[in-house]
Design an enzyme around this catalytic site. Structure first.
Site, mmCIF file in Angstrom:
data_model
loop_
_atom_site.group_PDB
_atom_site.id
_atom_site.type_symbol
_atom_site.label_atom_id
_atom_site.label_comp_id
_atom_site.label_asym_id
_atom_site.label_seq_id
_atom_site.Cartn_x
_atom_site.Cartn_y
_atom_site.Cartn_z
ATOM 1 N N ARG A 54 -14.257 -45.550 16.930
ATOM 2 C CA ARG A 54 -14.552 -46.903 17.402
ATOM 3 C C ARG A 54 -13.284 -47.717 17.646
ATOM 4 N NH1 ARG A 54 -16.752 -43.250 14.762
ATOM 5 N NH2 ARG A 54 -16.169 -44.178 12.787
ATOM 6 N N CYS A 62 -21.236 -49.807 9.030
ATOM 7 C CA CYS A 62 -19.914 -49.838 9.664
ATOM 8 C C CYS A 62 -19.852 -51.158 10.424
ATOM 9 C CB CYS A 62 -19.746 -48.661 10.633
ATOM 10 S SG CYS A 62 -18.275 -48.806 11.692
ATOM 11 N N THR A 76 -17.347 -52.360 12.473
ATOM 12 C CA THR A 76 -16.835 -52.256 13.840
ATOM 13 C C THR A 76 -17.929 -51.788 14.805
ATOM 14 O OG1 THR A 76 -14.684 -51.728 12.884
ATOM 15 C CG2 THR A 76 -14.950 -51.318 15.234
ATOM 16 N N THR A 131 -11.078 -54.512 10.749
ATOM 17 C CA THR A 131 -10.301 -53.852 11.804
ATOM 18 C C THR A 131 -9.892 -54.891 12.851
ATOM 19 O OG1 THR A 131 -12.261 -53.370 13.144
ATOM 20 C CG2 THR A 131 -11.573 -51.678 11.560
ATOM 21 N N LYS A 168 -10.588 -42.415 5.340
ATOM 22 C CA LYS A 168 -11.306 -41.445 6.174
ATOM 23 C C LYS A 168 -10.809 -40.032 5.911
ATOM 24 C CE LYS A 168 -12.477 -44.621 9.957
ATOM 25 N NZ LYS A 168 -13.938 -44.493 9.895
ATOM 26 N N CYS A 226 -14.814 -54.152 6.370
ATOM 27 C CA CYS A 226 -14.752 -52.814 6.953
ATOM 28 C C CYS A 226 -15.233 -51.903 5.834
ATOM 29 C CB CYS A 226 -13.317 -52.472 7.362
ATOM 30 S SG CYS A 226 -13.076 -50.708 7.682
#
Lengths: 261, 261
Positions: free
Chosen positions: A53, A87, A89, A131, A171, A201
């Site tokens: 993303r 999520c 974003t 983000t 991640k 986030c």
């Protein structure tokens, strides 16, 4: 005629996979339940083969929308009556996802802002850890402005050197490193006057919880807020359903009585 | 013609809900991944409104099979290419579930026994911590016998006073109490000579990990073994698919070259 759908939360996950597990853990851990059967029914589409993303929004990668729409389609096909996306974003594509979904979506930012409001007037100024794409889209800022709550965000270089590397560290399952980077980014906001942090986030609470950061105490966790909203929906829908079943049962009885008369 | 299905692990969860989250956490945490897109694609049917398995097998509750079959149907409908069930006791219905599923099932006991075998000849005697129903069905004992591995199980009163209350404590999210009860049950097996423990009920590793029990070191965790089997399947299926795509691409090129000639 098919019976009305049972309440079922559909989760569009995989962004990232660990954030989805964190969300599920918060749902299960926060549900008032004495036995398995009291827990929130969930169907989870945790297929992380969705284009990145942040890269797509920075103009250096393909759009994640087609993959997200496939997930929305599968969740509707599985009978989901509400859909959530752990999520932040991903919510930049929310209009297209809502338009494609028969089941209404519960918006993570609405859930988080409600949690901020429960903190009362002392909450602000509010530091937003998110983000660059989420910040640029003013996903949180506009809603805070509408409520007269002041806010502040990381500086550009703090995003580049602290926030974004923290995000990708989580991640990659490097939780110590991710947690430390997020904590440094958060401390900058606190130094500049933030009294509450929004961990906007879903990798952030994973990293900060892993290093047992003290900053969690002054933070609103949108993942937890979304979990709470799902539990609330489930408890209310279950009550409503029980009420309807009782009503159907009473109508059936009264119908039988009339026939007997 | 529809393209071959992408590899996708279907998870029949909810038995219990926290054990399912523990399983998902182990899949994500054990996958070699540098980014979201490297992680195992999963679709999870985590609908815990399934009649209690232990009660059904004790003859005091309705069968969980119809609810489990609905889950299997939904997972197949979502495109699952393998199905797993992070609950040992549920495997007593495995024949009916396999018969109803287009996607093959990966059996948790097969995965666990493979993990025991990797420990080598020093593994035995092996203490089995499992529900009375799992023990009565000899789900683990027969497979260990076939490999010449000796085993021992809790006494009847240890199941009643330690194991079963531990199991329901974890289901109620009382993890300290559940962990302590499981540890007491496990210590009895160690006192009687067990050199390895199989945590053959998916609530057990949740409880023991929560209290950071030292016994985890001498234990085989079937939840982890099942997670590892899923990761193995995903890595192999992805390689195979890439090989096929390369082959298709080469055939396409060679076809084009032939047309050009």
């Amino acid at each position: 005629m098919s019976p009305p759908l049972s309440p079922l939360i559909g989760v569009l996950g995989g962004m990232g996979p660990l954030a989805t597990v964190d969300f599920l853990h918060k749902v299960v851990g926060s549900t008032p339940a004495g036995r398995d059967q009291d827990h929130v029914p969930l169907v989870v589409w945790n297929v992380p083969q969705i284009p990145d993303r942040q890269q797509a929004l920075a103009g250096v990668g393909e759009s994640p929308l087609p993959a997200m729409l496939r997930g929305i389609e599968r969740l509707n096909g599985s009978g989901a009556t509400r859909i959530v996306i752990p999520c932040n974003t991903a919510h930049l594509w929310i209009d297209a996802l809502v338009a494609a979904s028969a089941a209404p979506l519960i918006h993570i930012v609405d859930a988080a802002i409600a949690a901020v409001e429960r903190r009362g007037a002392d909450a602000g100024p509010i530091g937003i850890l998110a983000t660059r794409a989420t910040l640029n889209a003013k996903l949180y800022q506009e809603r805070l402005d509408a409520r007269g709550l002041s806010w502040l965000i990381p500086a550009d270089d703090e995003i580049d050197t602290l926030f974004t590397p923290g995000c990708y560290a989580v991640k990659q399952n490097h939780l110590d490193r991710g947690g430390a980077l997020f904590e440094s980014a958060a401390r900058k906001l606190v130094e500049r006057g933030a009294r509450t942090l929004i961990l906007a986030c879903t990798e952030v609470p994973v990293g900060l919880a892993h290093i047992r950061s003290n900053l969690m105490k002054m933070s609103v966790d949108p993942t937890q807020a979304l979990a709470d909203a799902c539990i609330q929906y489930w408890l209310e829908a279950r009550e409503h359903r029980r009420g309807q079943e009782n009503l159907s049962f009473q109508l059936l009885i009264s119908d039988k009585n009339q026939k007997l008369e």
